[in-house]
Scaffold this motif. Structure first.
Motif, mmCIF file in Angstrom:
data_model
loop_
_atom_site.group_PDB
_atom_site.id
_atom_site.type_symbol
_atom_site.label_atom_id
_atom_site.label_comp_id
_atom_site.label_asym_id
_atom_site.label_seq_id
_atom_site.Cartn_x
_atom_site.Cartn_y
_atom_site.Cartn_z
ATOM 1 N N ALA A 135 6.851 65.304 11.563
ATOM 2 C CA ALA A 135 6.662 63.850 11.554
ATOM 3 C C ALA A 135 7.809 63.216 12.345
ATOM 4 C CB ALA A 135 6.676 63.347 10.108
ATOM 5 N N PRO A 136 7.608 61.989 12.851
ATOM 6 C CA PRO A 136 8.722 61.317 13.531
ATOM 7 C C PRO A 136 9.954 61.304 12.620
ATOM 8 C CG PRO A 136 6.697 60.054 13.763
ATOM 9 C CD PRO A 136 6.382 61.171 12.812
ATOM 10 N N GLY A 137 11.089 61.724 13.168
ATOM 11 C CA GLY A 137 12.332 61.756 12.377
ATOM 12 C C GLY A 137 12.465 62.992 11.498
ATOM 13 N N GLY A 138 11.465 63.904 11.548
ATOM 14 C CA GLY A 138 11.505 65.104 10.690
ATOM 15 C C GLY A 138 12.498 66.150 11.202
ATOM 16 N N SER A 139 12.881 67.074 10.309
ATOM 17 C CA SER A 139 13.848 68.127 10.677
ATOM 18 C C SER A 139 13.260 69.501 10.452
ATOM 19 C CB SER A 139 15.091 68.073 9.784
ATOM 20 O OG SER A 139 15.732 66.880 9.893
ATOM 21 N N PHE A 140 13.701 70.411 11.287
ATOM 22 C CA PHE A 140 13.369 71.840 11.138
ATOM 23 C C PHE A 140 14.665 72.536 10.735
ATOM 24 C CE2 PHE A 140 12.202 75.857 13.796
ATOM 25 C CZ PHE A 140 11.782 76.527 12.660
ATOM 26 N N LEU A 141 14.661 73.153 9.540
ATOM 27 C CA LEU A 141 15.829 73.882 9.028
ATOM 28 C C LEU A 141 15.507 75.365 9.086
ATOM 29 C CD1 LEU A 141 16.509 71.507 6.010
ATOM 30 C CD2 LEU A 141 17.933 71.746 8.055
ATOM 31 N N GLY A 203 14.695 74.555 24.225
ATOM 32 C CA GLY A 203 13.478 74.232 24.978
ATOM 33 C C GLY A 203 12.499 73.383 24.170
ATOM 34 N N PHE A 204 12.676 73.361 22.852
ATOM 35 C CA PHE A 204 11.720 72.673 21.976
ATOM 36 C C PHE A 204 12.370 71.569 21.130
ATOM 37 C CE2 PHE A 204 10.281 76.911 22.805
ATOM 38 C CZ PHE A 204 8.938 76.750 23.053
ATOM 39 N N PHE A 205 13.651 71.758 20.847
ATOM 40 C CA PHE A 205 14.310 70.902 19.864
ATOM 41 C C PHE A 205 15.662 70.413 20.382
ATOM 42 C CE2 PHE A 205 11.936 74.216 17.576
ATOM 43 C CZ PHE A 205 11.035 73.424 16.868
ATOM 44 N N THR A 206 16.129 69.365 19.747
ATOM 45 C CA THR A 206 17.537 69.008 19.873
ATOM 46 C C THR A 206 18.264 69.713 18.732
ATOM 47 O OG1 THR A 206 16.981 66.853 20.772
ATOM 48 C CG2 THR A 206 19.196 67.104 19.848
ATOM 49 N N VAL A 207 19.293 70.479 19.093
ATOM 50 C CA VAL A 207 20.084 71.155 18.054
ATOM 51 C C VAL A 207 21.079 70.129 17.528
ATOM 52 C CG1 VAL A 207 21.660 73.048 17.530
ATOM 53 C CG2 VAL A 207 19.835 73.375 19.234
ATOM 54 N N GLU A 208 20.764 69.576 16.348
ATOM 55 C CA GLU A 208 21.613 68.508 15.799
ATOM 56 C C GLU A 208 22.925 69.067 15.261
ATOM 57 O OE1 GLU A 208 20.880 65.393 16.016
ATOM 58 O OE2 GLU A 208 18.730 65.369 16.461
ATOM 59 N N GLU A 209 22.812 70.223 14.564
ATOM 60 C CA GLU A 209 23.996 70.828 13.940
ATOM 61 C C GLU A 209 23.686 72.267 13.623
ATOM 62 O OE1 GLU A 209 26.441 68.484 10.622
ATOM 63 O OE2 GLU A 209 24.341 67.853 10.661
ATOM 64 N N TRP A 210 24.699 73.102 13.498
ATOM 65 C CA TRP A 210 24.484 74.414 12.895
ATOM 66 C C TRP A 210 25.696 74.821 12.075
ATOM 67 C CZ3 TRP A 210 28.060 77.951 14.513
ATOM 68 C CH2 TRP A 210 28.567 77.839 15.803
ATOM 69 N N TRP A 211 25.464 75.680 11.124
ATOM 70 C CA TRP A 211 26.512 76.192 10.250
ATOM 71 C C TRP A 211 26.361 77.709 10.208
ATOM 72 C CZ3 TRP A 211 22.958 72.420 9.241
ATOM 73 C CH2 TRP A 211 23.432 71.133 9.027
ATOM 74 N N GLU A 212 27.461 78.410 9.963
ATOM 75 C CA GLU A 212 27.370 79.867 9.892
ATOM 76 C C GLU A 212 28.080 80.369 8.639
ATOM 77 O OE1 GLU A 212 26.880 81.956 13.915
ATOM 78 O OE2 GLU A 212 28.812 82.669 13.184
ATOM 79 N N ARG A 213 27.533 81.397 8.027
ATOM 80 C CA ARG A 213 28.203 82.060 6.904
ATOM 81 C C ARG A 213 28.020 83.554 7.077
ATOM 82 N NH1 ARG A 213 24.768 83.978 2.938
ATOM 83 N NH2 ARG A 213 22.597 83.334 3.223
ATOM 84 N N VAL A 272 25.000 84.719 9.410
ATOM 85 C CA VAL A 272 23.711 84.027 9.307
ATOM 86 C C VAL A 272 23.954 82.602 9.760
ATOM 87 C CG1 VAL A 272 21.732 83.453 7.845
ATOM 88 C CG2 VAL A 272 23.344 85.198 7.125
ATOM 89 N N ARG A 273 23.045 82.113 10.564
ATOM 90 C CA ARG A 273 23.194 80.747 11.070
ATOM 91 C C ARG A 273 22.089 79.865 10.494
ATOM 92 N NH1 ARG A 273 25.044 79.000 17.118
ATOM 93 N NH2 ARG A 273 26.646 80.552 16.730
ATOM 94 N N LEU A 274 22.476 78.669 10.117
ATOM 95 C CA LEU A 274 21.504 77.651 9.694
ATOM 96 C C LEU A 274 21.504 76.556 10.752
ATOM 97 C CD1 LEU A 274 19.739 75.859 7.872
ATOM 98 C CD2 LEU A 274 21.735 75.438 6.441
ATOM 99 N N TRP A 275 20.323 76.333 11.325
ATOM 100 C CA TRP A 275 20.177 75.339 12.396
ATOM 101 C C TRP A 275 19.451 74.121 11.842
ATOM 102 C CZ3 TRP A 275 21.403 77.368 17.471
ATOM 103 C CH2 TRP A 275 21.489 78.754 17.551
ATOM 104 N N ARG A 276 19.943 72.930 12.201
ATOM 105 C CA ARG A 276 19.178 71.711 11.913
ATOM 106 C C ARG A 276 18.686 71.169 13.241
ATOM 107 N NH1 ARG A 276 19.297 66.260 11.007
ATOM 108 N NH2 ARG A 276 21.492 65.966 11.541
ATOM 109 N N LEU A 277 17.359 71.143 13.380
ATOM 110 C CA LEU A 277 16.728 70.852 14.665
ATOM 111 C C LEU A 277 15.794 69.657 14.520
ATOM 112 C CD1 LEU A 277 15.773 74.591 15.007
ATOM 113 C CD2 LEU A 277 17.501 73.525 16.433
ATOM 114 N N THR A 278 15.728 68.853 15.554
ATOM 115 C CA THR A 278 14.738 67.771 15.566
ATOM 116 C C THR A 278 13.909 67.902 16.845
ATOM 117 O OG1 THR A 278 16.357 66.297 16.588
ATOM 118 C CG2 THR A 278 16.117 66.144 14.205
ATOM 119 N N ALA A 279 12.699 67.365 16.810
ATOM 120 C CA ALA A 279 11.766 67.571 17.930
ATOM 121 C C ALA A 279 12.304 66.926 19.203
ATOM 122 C CB ALA A 279 10.408 66.987 17.582
ATOM 123 N N ARG A 280 12.137 67.654 20.292
ATOM 124 C CA ARG A 280 12.510 67.123 21.618
ATOM 125 C C ARG A 280 11.197 66.934 22.349
ATOM 126 N NH1 ARG A 280 14.272 68.661 26.789
ATOM 127 N NH2 ARG A 280 13.501 70.775 26.712
#
Ligand code: SAM
Length: 285
Positions: A135-141, A203-213, A272-280
């Motif tokens: 959805a507009p403004g939605g996130s992919f985690l 190619g698909f998303f804007t990478v807003e942030e990522w975290w690693e553990r 392990v990386r956690l990506w927060r992505l939004t649609a581009r």
């Protein structure tokens, strides 16, 4: 032929609720802690036995629809039983994420934990699907694992498997070819390096942030790891051997893990990386 308990478990990917405590379940709260606002629709890709959906339904009373897409019929059946108390707020769809079909959802949140490597080398298909279903403004985690790999592309679980096969008489240098001959891609090849994956995602998303553990796996004993391997990887690796050797193979994997635990204080560790992505809009295939 009578199957051992572990062989039967590997065929149905059974026992995941217990086994996933060793590694995968830690992604769940890590991911859900990043959900902001009051989501109405959450789609979990590779939803397994429904653990993340259950936790999301408990945490977010705003959720009208908690949707799972999953390939394994056994896992969908287990998730259906787990999520029955949530009634019409839940929808589970059988799906092959290497060729995902359109669905009538626009999601505020899409999650995918410990799955992407199984979709290699056609991850772009699910990434395009997610972009089109946000959805507009939605996130992919998204969580992705990145074990170190050797010149043959082996690492992570492949290393344990190589040691187990060696214990069964396969020379270690013959293991890459054995896997290749049987069409079994090493997991450390499937899990692309983080930089390469970052380029694919961009190619698909804007990478807003990522975290690693660091995901550190420790075990009580050989049997516990034998079951973890069967519940997580099924007969993916065992399939390189004659079925008569499968029970020995699972036991050998358990023994290797126990030995590592004794000598190194852990079985494995990997980022392990956690990506927060939004649609581009306007990019990707
Ligand atoms: C390691 S489990 C992770 C399950 C859950 N997401 C978690 O974090 O515990 C990987 C899941 O992806 C599912 N899976 C693998 N390949 C798939 C595909 N092509 N399409 C749909 N689901 C798939 C498996 O059946 C399994 O449930």
């Amino acid at each position: 032929m009578t199957l051992s308990d572990t062989e039967a478990q590997a065929r149905t990917l059974g026992g995941y609720d217990d086994a996933s405590r060793l590694r995968q379940v830690h992604d769940r709260d890590w991911v859900l802690d990043r959900v902001t606002g009051e989501p109405g629709v959450l789609v979990d890709l590779g939803s397994g036995i429904g653990q993340l959906l259950e936790a999301a339904l408990e945490r977010f009373p705003s959720l009208r629809s908690a949707v799972g897409l999953e390939r394994s019929a056994h896992r969908i059946a287990e998730a259906t039983a787990r999520l029955r108390p949530y009634g019409a707020r839940v929808a589970l769809h059988p799906a092959d994420l290497t060729a995902p079909a359109p669905l009538p959802y626009r999601a505020d949140v899409v999650t995918m934990t410990s799955v992407l490597h199984w979709l290699y080398p056609v991850e772009h298909r699910v990434l395009a699907w997610v972009r089109d279903h946000l959805a507009p403004g939605g996130s992919f985690l998204l969580t992705t694992y990145h074990p170190a790999r050797d010149a043959h592309g082996l690492g992570g679980e492949d290393d344990l498997v190589r040691a187990a096969l060696t214990g069964l008489g396969v020379p270690p240098e013959a293991v890459p070819e054995l896997l290749d001959d049987r069409g079994v891609l090493p997991i450390a090849t499937r899990t692309r390096p983080a930089d390469e994956l970052g380029e694919l995602l961009a190619g698909f998303f804007t990478v807003e942030e990522w975290w690693e553990r660091e995901a550190v796996v420790t075990v009580r004993d050989a049997a516990q790891y034998e079951h973890f391997h069967a519940a997580t990887f099924g007969d993916y690796y065992a399939s390189v051997l004659d079925p008569a050797l499968h029970a020995d193979f699972y036991r050998a994997v358990g023994r290797v893990a126990e030995e590592r635990q004794r000598t190194l204080g852990r079985v494995s560790a990997m980022p392990v990386r956690l990506w927060r992505l939004t649609a581009r809009t306007g990019g990707g295939a």
